[in-house]
Structures are given as structure tokens and as C-alpha cells.
Design a protein around this motif. Structure first.
Motif, PDB file in Angstrom:
ATOM      1  N   TYR A   1      -3.473  -3.902   4.133  1.00 25.30           N
ATOM      2  CA  TYR A   1      -3.006  -3.572   2.789  1.00 25.30           C
ATOM      3  C   TYR A   1      -4.227  -3.425   1.895  1.00 25.30           C
ATOM      4  CZ  TYR A   1      -3.616  -8.623   2.796  1.00 25.30           C
ATOM      5  OH  TYR A   1      -4.138  -9.878   2.980  1.00 25.30           O
ATOM      6  N   ARG A   2      -3.999  -2.910   0.692  1.00 22.70           N
ATOM      7  CA  ARG A   2      -5.129  -2.665  -0.214  1.00 22.70           C
ATOM      8  C   ARG A   2      -5.548  -3.935  -0.947  1.00 22.70           C
ATOM      9  NH1 ARG A   2      -4.288   1.312  -5.158  1.00 22.70           N
ATOM     10  NH2 ARG A   2      -3.623   2.721  -3.495  1.00 22.70           N
ATOM     11  N   GLU A   3      -4.565  -4.697  -1.428  1.00 22.52           N
ATOM     12  CA  GLU A   3      -4.880  -5.860  -2.262  1.00 22.52           C
ATOM     13  C   GLU A   3      -3.766  -6.884  -2.157  1.00 22.52           C
ATOM     14  OE1 GLU A   3      -5.511  -6.882  -7.040  1.00 22.52           O
ATOM     15  OE2 GLU A   3      -5.146  -4.810  -6.362  1.00 22.52           O
ATOM     16  N   LYS A   4      -4.140  -8.159  -2.144  1.00 23.20           N
ATOM     17  CA  LYS A   4      -3.149  -9.225  -2.149  1.00 23.20           C
ATOM     18  C   LYS A   4      -3.024  -9.766  -3.567  1.00 23.20           C
ATOM     19  CE  LYS A   4      -1.497 -12.612   1.124  1.00 23.20           C
ATOM     20  NZ  LYS A   4      -1.785 -13.274   2.414  1.00 23.20           N
ATOM     21  N   LEU A   5      -1.784  -9.896  -4.040  1.00 22.48           N
ATOM     22  CA  LEU A   5      -1.527 -10.301  -5.417  1.00 22.48           C
ATOM     23  C   LEU A   5      -1.097 -11.767  -5.464  1.00 22.48           C
ATOM     24  CD1 LEU A   5       0.574  -7.193  -6.498  1.00 22.48           C
ATOM     25  CD2 LEU A   5      -1.850  -7.580  -6.928  1.00 22.48           C
ATOM     26  N   PRO A   6      -1.323 -12.448  -6.591  1.00 23.06           N
ATOM     27  CA  PRO A   6      -0.831 -13.826  -6.717  1.00 23.06           C
ATOM     28  C   PRO A   6       0.693 -13.840  -6.810  1.00 23.06           C
ATOM     29  CG  PRO A   6      -1.808 -13.079  -8.781  1.00 23.06           C
ATOM     30  CD  PRO A   6      -2.093 -12.009  -7.764  1.00 23.06           C
TER      31      PRO A   6
ATOM     32  N   LEU B   1      -0.132 -21.577  13.749  1.00 18.97           N
ATOM     33  CA  LEU B   1       0.838 -21.628  12.651  1.00 18.97           C
ATOM     34  C   LEU B   1       0.274 -20.952  11.401  1.00 18.97           C
ATOM     35  CD1 LEU B   1       2.186 -25.268  13.068  1.00 18.97           C
ATOM     36  CD2 LEU B   1       3.596 -23.218  13.060  1.00 18.97           C
ATOM     37  N   ALA B   2      -1.010 -21.207  11.107  1.00 23.94           N
ATOM     38  CA  ALA B   2      -1.631 -20.602   9.929  1.00 23.94           C
ATOM     39  C   ALA B   2      -1.684 -19.086  10.054  1.00 23.94           C
ATOM     40  CB  ALA B   2      -3.034 -21.171   9.729  1.00 23.94           C
ATOM     41  N   GLN B   3      -2.012 -18.584  11.254  1.00 28.39           N
ATOM     42  CA  GLN B   3      -2.064 -17.131  11.465  1.00 28.39           C
ATOM     43  C   GLN B   3      -0.709 -16.490  11.179  1.00 28.39           C
ATOM     44  OE1 GLN B   3      -3.466 -16.683  15.474  1.00 28.39           O
ATOM     45  NE2 GLN B   3      -5.499 -17.474  14.997  1.00 28.39           N
ATOM     46  N   PHE B   4       0.357 -17.198  11.539  1.00 23.58           N
ATOM     47  CA  PHE B   4       1.700 -16.670  11.290  1.00 23.58           C
ATOM     48  C   PHE B   4       2.015 -16.672   9.793  1.00 23.58           C
ATOM     49  CE2 PHE B   4       6.206 -17.943  10.591  1.00 23.58           C
ATOM     50  CZ  PHE B   4       6.784 -16.727  10.884  1.00 23.58           C
ATOM     51  N   TYR B   5       1.883 -17.837   9.140  1.00 25.35           N
ATOM     52  CA  TYR B   5       2.291 -17.944   7.734  1.00 25.35           C
ATOM     53  C   TYR B   5       1.379 -17.148   6.802  1.00 25.35           C
ATOM     54  CZ  TYR B   5       5.797 -21.549   8.668  1.00 25.35           C
ATOM     55  OH  TYR B   5       6.911 -22.220   9.099  1.00 25.35           O
ATOM     56  N   GLU B   6       0.110 -16.979   7.170  1.00 25.81           N
ATOM     57  CA  GLU B   6      -0.813 -16.247   6.299  1.00 25.81           C
ATOM     58  C   GLU B   6      -0.487 -14.758   6.225  1.00 25.81           C
ATOM     59  OE1 GLU B   6      -3.201 -17.123   4.170  1.00 25.81           O
ATOM     60  OE2 GLU B   6      -2.565 -19.178   4.497  1.00 25.81           O
ATOM     61  N   ARG B   7       0.365 -14.279   7.117  1.00 22.40           N
ATOM     62  CA  ARG B   7       0.750 -12.864   7.056  1.00 22.40           C
ATOM     63  C   ARG B   7       1.795 -12.603   5.979  1.00 22.40           C
ATOM     64  NH1 ARG B   7       1.130 -10.855  13.328  1.00 22.40           N
ATOM     65  NH2 ARG B   7       1.868  -8.931  12.321  1.00 22.40           N
ATOM     66  N   ALA B   8       2.322 -13.644   5.369  1.00 28.18           N
ATOM     67  CA  ALA B   8       3.209 -13.467   4.212  1.00 28.18           C
ATOM     68  C   ALA B   8       2.359 -13.147   2.985  1.00 28.18           C
ATOM     69  CB  ALA B   8       4.026 -14.729   3.982  1.00 28.18           C
ATOM     70  N   GLY B   9       3.012 -12.667   1.934  1.00 26.74           N
ATOM     71  CA  GLY B   9       2.288 -12.419   0.691  1.00 26.74           C
ATOM     72  C   GLY B   9       2.846 -11.250  -0.090  1.00 26.74           C
ATOM     73  N   LYS B  10       2.454 -11.183  -1.358  1.00 25.95           N
ATOM     74  CA  LYS B  10       2.791 -10.031  -2.214  1.00 25.95           C
ATOM     75  C   LYS B  10       1.559  -9.150  -2.259  1.00 25.95           C
ATOM     76  CE  LYS B  10       3.467 -10.344  -6.782  1.00 25.95           C
ATOM     77  NZ  LYS B  10       4.113 -10.528  -8.107  1.00 25.95           N
ATOM     78  N   VAL B  11       1.708  -7.876  -1.907  1.00 27.54           N
ATOM     79  CA  VAL B  11       0.535  -7.017  -1.727  1.00 27.54           C
ATOM     80  C   VAL B  11       0.734  -5.657  -2.384  1.00 27.54           C
ATOM     81  CG1 VAL B  11       0.078  -8.123   0.509  1.00 27.54           C
ATOM     82  CG2 VAL B  11       1.289  -5.940   0.456  1.00 27.54           C
ATOM     83  N   ILE B  12      -0.383  -4.971  -2.588  1.00 28.05           N
ATOM     84  CA  ILE B  12      -0.401  -3.539  -2.899  1.00 28.05           C
ATOM     85  C   ILE B  12      -0.715  -2.837  -1.577  1.00 28.05           C
ATOM     86  CG2 ILE B  12      -1.483  -1.681  -4.194  1.00 28.05           C
ATOM     87  CD1 ILE B  12       0.058  -3.562  -5.967  1.00 28.05           C
ATOM     88  N   SER B  13       0.170  -1.947  -1.159  1.00 30.15           N
ATOM     89  CA  SER B  13       0.023  -1.311   0.145  1.00 30.15           C
ATOM     90  C   SER B  13      -1.068  -0.242   0.127  1.00 30.15           C
ATOM     91  CB  SER B  13       1.351  -0.679   0.573  1.00 30.15           C
ATOM     92  OG  SER B  13       1.676   0.383  -0.307  1.00 30.15           O
ATOM     93  N   LEU B  14      -1.416   0.214   1.327  1.00 33.95           N
ATOM     94  CA  LEU B  14      -2.332   1.342   1.449  1.00 33.95           C
ATOM     95  C   LEU B  14      -1.669   2.602   0.911  1.00 33.95           C
ATOM     96  CD1 LEU B  14      -3.682   0.743   5.079  1.00 33.95           C
ATOM     97  CD2 LEU B  14      -4.796   0.131   2.940  1.00 33.95           C
ATOM     98  N   GLY B  15      -2.458   3.620   0.656  1.00 27.73           N
ATOM     99  CA  GLY B  15      -1.897   4.894   0.183  1.00 27.73           C
ATOM    100  C   GLY B  15      -2.473   5.280  -1.161  1.00 27.73           C
ATOM    101  N   THR B  16      -2.280   6.556  -1.512  1.00 24.24           N
ATOM    102  CA  THR B  16      -2.809   7.081  -2.772  1.00 24.24           C
ATOM    103  C   THR B  16      -2.230   6.324  -3.954  1.00 24.24           C
ATOM    104  OG1 THR B  16      -2.962   9.249  -1.717  1.00 24.24           O
ATOM    105  CG2 THR B  16      -3.173   9.170  -4.114  1.00 24.24           C
ATOM    106  N   ASN B  17      -0.910   6.163  -3.957  1.00 27.58           N
ATOM    107  CA  ASN B  17      -0.250   5.389  -5.004  1.00 27.58           C
ATOM    108  C   ASN B  17       0.328   4.142  -4.333  1.00 27.58           C
ATOM    109  OD1 ASN B  17      -0.642   7.362  -7.112  1.00 27.58           O
ATOM    110  ND2 ASN B  17       0.870   8.608  -6.028  1.00 27.58           N
ATOM    111  N   GLY B  18      -0.492   3.123  -4.194  1.00 27.14           N
ATOM    112  CA  GLY B  18      -0.085   1.920  -3.476  1.00 27.14           C
ATOM    113  C   GLY B  18       1.174   1.310  -4.062  1.00 27.14           C
ATOM    114  N   ARG B  19       2.068   0.882  -3.205  1.00 30.68           N
ATOM    115  CA  ARG B  19       3.330   0.285  -3.621  1.00 30.68           C
ATOM    116  C   ARG B  19       3.218  -1.229  -3.571  1.00 30.68           C
ATOM    117  NH1 ARG B  19       3.205   4.255  -0.472  1.00 30.68           N
ATOM    118  NH2 ARG B  19       3.046   2.954   1.386  1.00 30.68           N
ATOM    119  N   GLU B  20       3.938  -1.891  -4.450  1.00 28.38           N
ATOM    120  CA  GLU B  20       3.958  -3.351  -4.437  1.00 28.38           C
ATOM    121  C   GLU B  20       5.102  -3.810  -3.545  1.00 28.38           C
ATOM    122  OE1 GLU B  20       5.138  -6.743  -7.563  1.00 28.38           O
ATOM    123  OE2 GLU B  20       3.369  -5.582  -8.180  1.00 28.38           O
ATOM    124  N   GLY B  21       4.784  -4.568  -2.535  1.00 24.59           N
ATOM    125  CA  GLY B  21       5.787  -5.120  -1.636  1.00 24.59           C
ATOM    126  C   GLY B  21       5.535  -6.604  -1.436  1.00 24.59           C
ATOM    127  N   ALA B  22       6.554  -7.313  -1.008  1.00 29.53           N
ATOM    128  CA  ALA B  22       6.405  -8.760  -0.812  1.00 29.53           C
ATOM    129  C   ALA B  22       7.060  -9.170   0.499  1.00 29.53           C
ATOM    130  CB  ALA B  22       7.038  -9.519  -1.974  1.00 29.53           C
TER     131      ALA B  22
END
Length: 592
Positions: A199-204, A362-383
């Protein structure tokens, strides 16, 4: 391709030699039955392979062939409404092919190759595209639009784009990459399950995931993109809590992983989910759900794969810009599979026999969660919000899986067997549980619900903690020895427990409570406490205050339909003031 020979079979673990050209985590086909396996350890030309199917009857000398590719999932239209096993084989399709019992070595595509989907382009020929860009859409179900994205690693110019009906393997677009190479883009892409999607960016995480469960939303909230653990002993309601979250949480997509659970529990999910109505659309809940079923009687090695399969599918929908809720029930069964495979590999055991790398997995699994800005020209916010159930043996929360989980997650909903035995559900112990998102979410709650929400919540928690301290005194010397103020604390706490925190998952109205209704319910209970304390200061006895007729209306406010909440709240508040004013008619008002 690397081809070797079996030299040893120990349950789901197969040792093969002659595999020098293979790589870690390569998928292999084992024996003439072509059983699916994955390389998990290499020593020289010897490979240790965990087999995801029953290995009975295998013996030394049988062939092992590496596919040269890691364990991957197929991502594209056709995921929703389906039930897959731990390695993404569609169970319904397998039942049509071989009957109710899974046959070893069955080879079936994860996504239907025959079904045609209507692809509507959202881009035009000649446009510049990059990885993650949406180039078209498919109406997968009546409520979910599947967004077709440029696969990772492809950047260039769109040479062709086609509209119409296609299956998942047919070309819908052609891209000329920057190096001059032309690539065909289909509606399906593959992704290795052990690698998180970029993803492009991880959001709080600063917005709440509203669940409609009062004890969660009010006392121990979960943020979108957050992680939570639900530990509890047998019979304390872990599965019902996860079902409630799957039904009511404000996520657009639900991925439910039954990892090593009893077959009858997954049967309940299969029966219930198609019949449940999505409260937002009125359609079946299955229209936005993916089920991964790996029951306790299935091969133990596939439990590990099921967790990764589920979270990779969840990441894919997150990248489209959706809010996804992932339920893993239960991570303890996954950890048991890790322990069994570690033992067969003869690794040095850690605490209670679990491998030393339990915490990191366990950490590798749970760390894949998060609110992010996706890849792409106009990145989308997904959680992607991950909620893992933990099943500690005997309800012992000090065991390694629970403790390792607690070091990672930020929300802990500790289920209590004693509450469950008293028929208090959800049986989340308010003295044991916590949420580290509360302060981060306070601003959103104040702006979108009510400014005094945080004060009410803090006072309610204080009363519950004071009640626990007073119960010790009551057990020793009886309730009559308490001061009027302490009696008021006990009565208000009882109202919080019974009228507010207790929630009936099978009641049409009480099963879900909006944040607005939660605020009004809590405000009525706390108003009774605040004004009751003032009345006692003016000489009114606690018995008279406890006997007010309005108490029954406050207790039954939870059963008021959402449409009638505002009118009922005003009526009950006025009645409470009037009845207290009557008691205080000789001593003045209480509204100061």
C-alpha cells in the motif's frame, strides 16, 4: 521444476530428498495422488514439507514435484458468497465433484472459470496506468461492486481495454509497460499468502468500528483498521460475539475464518449467514461475506494456511477501498497446528511446547491489519480490521497464545465464564478488558455523538469499579452496613450491568444499538444516579429513590425501536425529573 523422492512420512510432515533446486515455501505435489504441500524447511537437498491433505498410505520412494511457486490465492470476481477450505478450494464445487467427503488430491480452481462477468471499463485506451489503478468494475453481488485493479508491478500505457462479458482468465485490457513489454490484464490476479499486499501509506486508526454491542462501543471501542482479541473459556460466547460483529459491525466486507473449530459451528454459520438480513441493504449477509472453513477434523497443517488465505483475501478488498472485518475463530487452533508441525520438525520447544517463533508469527498476522491509502494514481482509503478469538485451555489467560496475543493487539475483550453461567451476555468482563483506542476515538465520538459521552463513560466505569470493591464489604457485613451513597453506587451499577451492558443477541431490537441510542440509554441511567445522589443530600431516603416507578421505564428503554428513541428519551427524562421533584417538593428543585 525440482523433483525429489519421499524418504520419511510422519503424519502431515513429509521429508523428501533430491529437492536442492526447490525454494522455501514452494508449493509441491506429493506422490501419485498429487497431494498439495508446502516446503517449510530445507537441509541441503532435503526438504521438509507440510502436506495440506491426509497422508495415510504414503511411503518412501514416492515422487515429490515442486511447482516452483509459493502458496497463492486467486483474487477476482467470484469470491463473495463462497465457502473455501484452508487452501482456497471451493467446498461447494468439491461436493459436486466428489460428494460430501473431501477426496485426496482433488484439483479444482479457486475461482469459477466458466462463469461470465459483465466488465464495465472505467478508463480509456491511451491512458497512463500504474499498479493499483482501477480500470473497470464488475457487479459481483447486488450490494458489492468488484473493482478490477492493475496488478502489482505493472506501470505503463493502456493499449486496449474491452467491455463486455468475460470469465476471470480472459483478457480485459492490454498494457504496454515502460520497458516496451506488452502485458495482458485479466480480472483475476494471484498473490502469495505469506506476503502482505503493498500500500502507499498507513494511516492512524481514528474512526470507530461501530458494532452495535453496547459493552464494546461504549467501554472498549475498536477502531477501523485496528486489531482485537476475544479470549475466553469454552461456553463463554466467543463464537456468538464474532457472529454479532460479522452481522452488525459497520464493515462493507466480512471475511470469516473457521480455523480448527468444530464442524457444527461452521454448519451454524453456513445455515445462519444466508438467512440473516444485512441491516443496511435488506439483502442476505452472504452477499458481502467470504467464508474460509477449516474444521478440526481437516488436516492440521491446513489450519496455518487458512489464516493467511483469509487475510490475503481481506487485503484485496481493502485495496479496492472497502472497510473489511476479518474474524479468525480461533487463533489458538492455529497455534496448536504450529506446535504440532514444530514438534514433528524436532525443533526446540518453547513454553508449553509451542515453537519459539509463536509470538513473531502472531505479530506477522495481526500487523497486516490497518487503515491504509492504497496504491494507484488516486489512492483509495481502505481499512482491514482483524478480530481474533483465543481459546485458552481451561480459561487460563496466562497461557502462551493469549499472552503473546495481548502483547500485539490493542483491544482485549476478556470473556468470563462466571458471567456466562449467570446468563449475562455478552460475557465481556468490564474489570478485565481494555481498549487502547479509547482516547484516540474520543474526538470522533464527541463530534459525532455527544460532547459529554466521554464523561458518562468514565463515570460508568468508575461506578463498576467501586461496585467490585463494595461487594467485598457486603459479603462480610451485609448491605445494611453501607452508607446511603454506597447503596446508590450499588444500585446504579446494577442498572448499568443489567439494563445497559446485558444485551440479548436474539432479540429483534436489543441485538443492535446505534451510538445515538447508546448515549441516551447511558444518560438516563447516569441521570438517575446524579439526581438521586443530590436528592439524598437533601434528606430523601435511598429506599424512596430506588422505588421510583420511572426505574422500570429506564430498564426497558433498550427495547424501544430506534425510530421512537428520541420521543421516549424525552418522556422518561421528564418523568424522572417529575417524580424526584415530587419527593423534594418540600426542599426545592434538583435541576441546579
Amino acid at each position: 521444476m525440482s523433483q525429489g523422492t519421499i524418504v520419511k512420512v510422519t503424519g502431515p510432515l513429509v521429508i523428501a530428498e533430491g529437492m536442492r533446486d526447490a525454494n522455501m515455501f514452494d508449493v509441491v505435489r506429493v506422490s501419485e495422488h498429487r497431494l498439495i504441500g508446502e516446503i517449510i524447511e530445507m537441509h541441503g537437498d532435503r526438504a521438509s514439507i507440510q502436506v495440506y491433505e491426509e497422508t495415510a498410505g504414503l511411503g518412501p520412494g514416492e515422487p515429490v514435484v515442486s511447482t516452483g511457486a509459493p502458496l497463492s490465492v486467486e483474487l477476482g470476481p467470484g469470491l463473495l458468497e463462497k465457502m473455501f477450505d484452508g487452501i482456497q478450494r471451493p467446498l461447494e464445487k468439491m461436493r459436486e465433484m466428489v460428494g460430501s467427503n473431501i477426496t485426496r488430491g482433488i484439483d479444482v480452481a479457486s475461482l469459477d472459470r466458466d462463469k461470465k462477468w459483465k466488465f464495465e471499463p472505467t478508463v480509456e485506451k491511451g491512458m497512463r496506468v500504474k499498479e493499483g489503478d482501477i480500470i473497470g468494475r464488475v457487479q459481483e453481488t447486488v450490494i458489492i461492486e468488484h473493482r478490477i485493479m492493475i496488478p502489482y508491478g505493472i506501470n505503463g500505457t493502456l493499449e486496449e481495454v474491452y467491455g463486455g462479458k468475460f470469465n476471470v482468465t480472459e483478457t480485459v485490457a492490454r498494457v504496454r509497460k515502460d520497458n516496451g513489454e506488452t502485458v495482458d490484464v485479466t480480472m483475476m490476479q494471484k498473490w502469495p499468502v505469506r506476503k502482505g499486499r503493498p500500500y502507499r501509506e498507513k494511516l492512524p486508526p481514528d474512526t470507530p468500528m461501530i458494532t452495535g454491542q453496547r459493552v464494546i462501543d461504549t467501554l472498549f471501542p475498536l477502531a477501523k483498521g485496528g486489531v482485537a482479541a476475544v479470549p475466553g473459556p469454552f461456553g463463554s460466547g466467543k463464537t456468538v460475539v464474532q457472529h454479532q460483529l460479522a452481522k452488525w459491525a459497520d464493515a462493507e466486507i466480512v471475511v470469516y475464518i473457521g480455523c480448527g473449530e468444530r464442524g457444527n459451528e461452521m454448519t451454524d454459520v453456513l445455515i445462519e449467514f444466508p438467512e440473516l438480513k444485512d441491516p443496511r441493504t435488506g439483502e442476505s449477509l452472504m452477499k458481502r461475506t467470504v467464508l474460509i472453513a477449516n474444521t478440526s477434523d481437516m488436516p492440521v497443517a491446513a489450519r496455518e494456511a487458512s489464516i493467511y488465505t483469509g487475510i490475503t483475501i481481506a487485503e484485496y478488498f481493502r485495496d479496492m477501498g472497502y472497510s473489511v472485518a476479518l474474524m479468525a475463530d480461533s487463533t489458538s487452533r492455529w497455534a496448536e497446528a504450529l506446535r504440532e508441525m514444530s514438534g514433528r520438525l524436532e525443533e526446540m520447544p518453547g513454553e508449553e511446547g509451542y515453537p519459539a517463533y509463536l509470538s513473531s508469527r502472531l505479530a506477522q498476522f495481526y500487523e497486516r491489519a490497518g487503515k491504509v491509502i492504497s496504491l494507484g494514481t488516486n489512492g483509495r482509503e481502505g481499512a482491514l480490521t482483524a478480530i481474533g478469538a483465543v481459546s485458552p485451555p481451561g480459561g487460563d489467560l496466562s497461557e502462551p497464545v493469549t499472552q503473546a496475543t495481548l502483547r500485539i493487539v490493542k483491544v482485549f475483550w476478556g470473556l468470563d465464564a462466571s458471567l456466562a453461567y449467570r446468563r449475562h451476555f455478552p460475557a465481556i468482563n468490564w474489570l478485565l478488558s481494555y481498549s487502547l483506542y479509547s482516547e484516540r476515538l474520543d474526538k470522533w465520538i464527541s463530534e459525532n455523538v455527544a460532547g459529554e459521552w466521554n464523561t458518562l463513560r468514565a463515570d460508568a466505569m468508575r461506578l463498576l469499579q467501586e461496585e467490585a470493591e463494595l461487594e467485598e464489604i457486603v459479603r462480610l457485613v451485609g448491605v445494611d452496613s453501607l452508607s446511603p451513597g454506597d447503596k446508590m453506587v450499588l444500585e446504579a451499577s446494577r442498572s448499568i450491568r443489567e439494563d445497559y451492558l446485558h444485551q440479548n443477541a436474539f432479540h429483534d431490537i436489543d441485538t443492535y444499538t446505534s451510538l445515538g441510542k447508546q448515549y441516551k440509554m447511558l444518560k438516563l441511567i447516569m441521570s438517575f444516579y446524579y439526581k438521586g445522589m443530590k436528592a439524598m443530600d437533601k434528606g430523601i431516603s435511598s429506599a424512596e429513590i430506588f422505588a421510583l416507578p420511572v426505574r422500570e421505564r429506564i430498564g426497558r428503554f433498550k427495547y424501544i425501536p430506534e425510530d421512537d428513541v428520541n420521543a421516549a428519551f424525552s418522556s422518561i427524562e421528564s418523568e424522572l425529573n417529575a417524580q424526584l421533584e415530587m419527593l423534594l417538593s418540600k426542599g426545592g428543585g434538583i435541576n441546579a
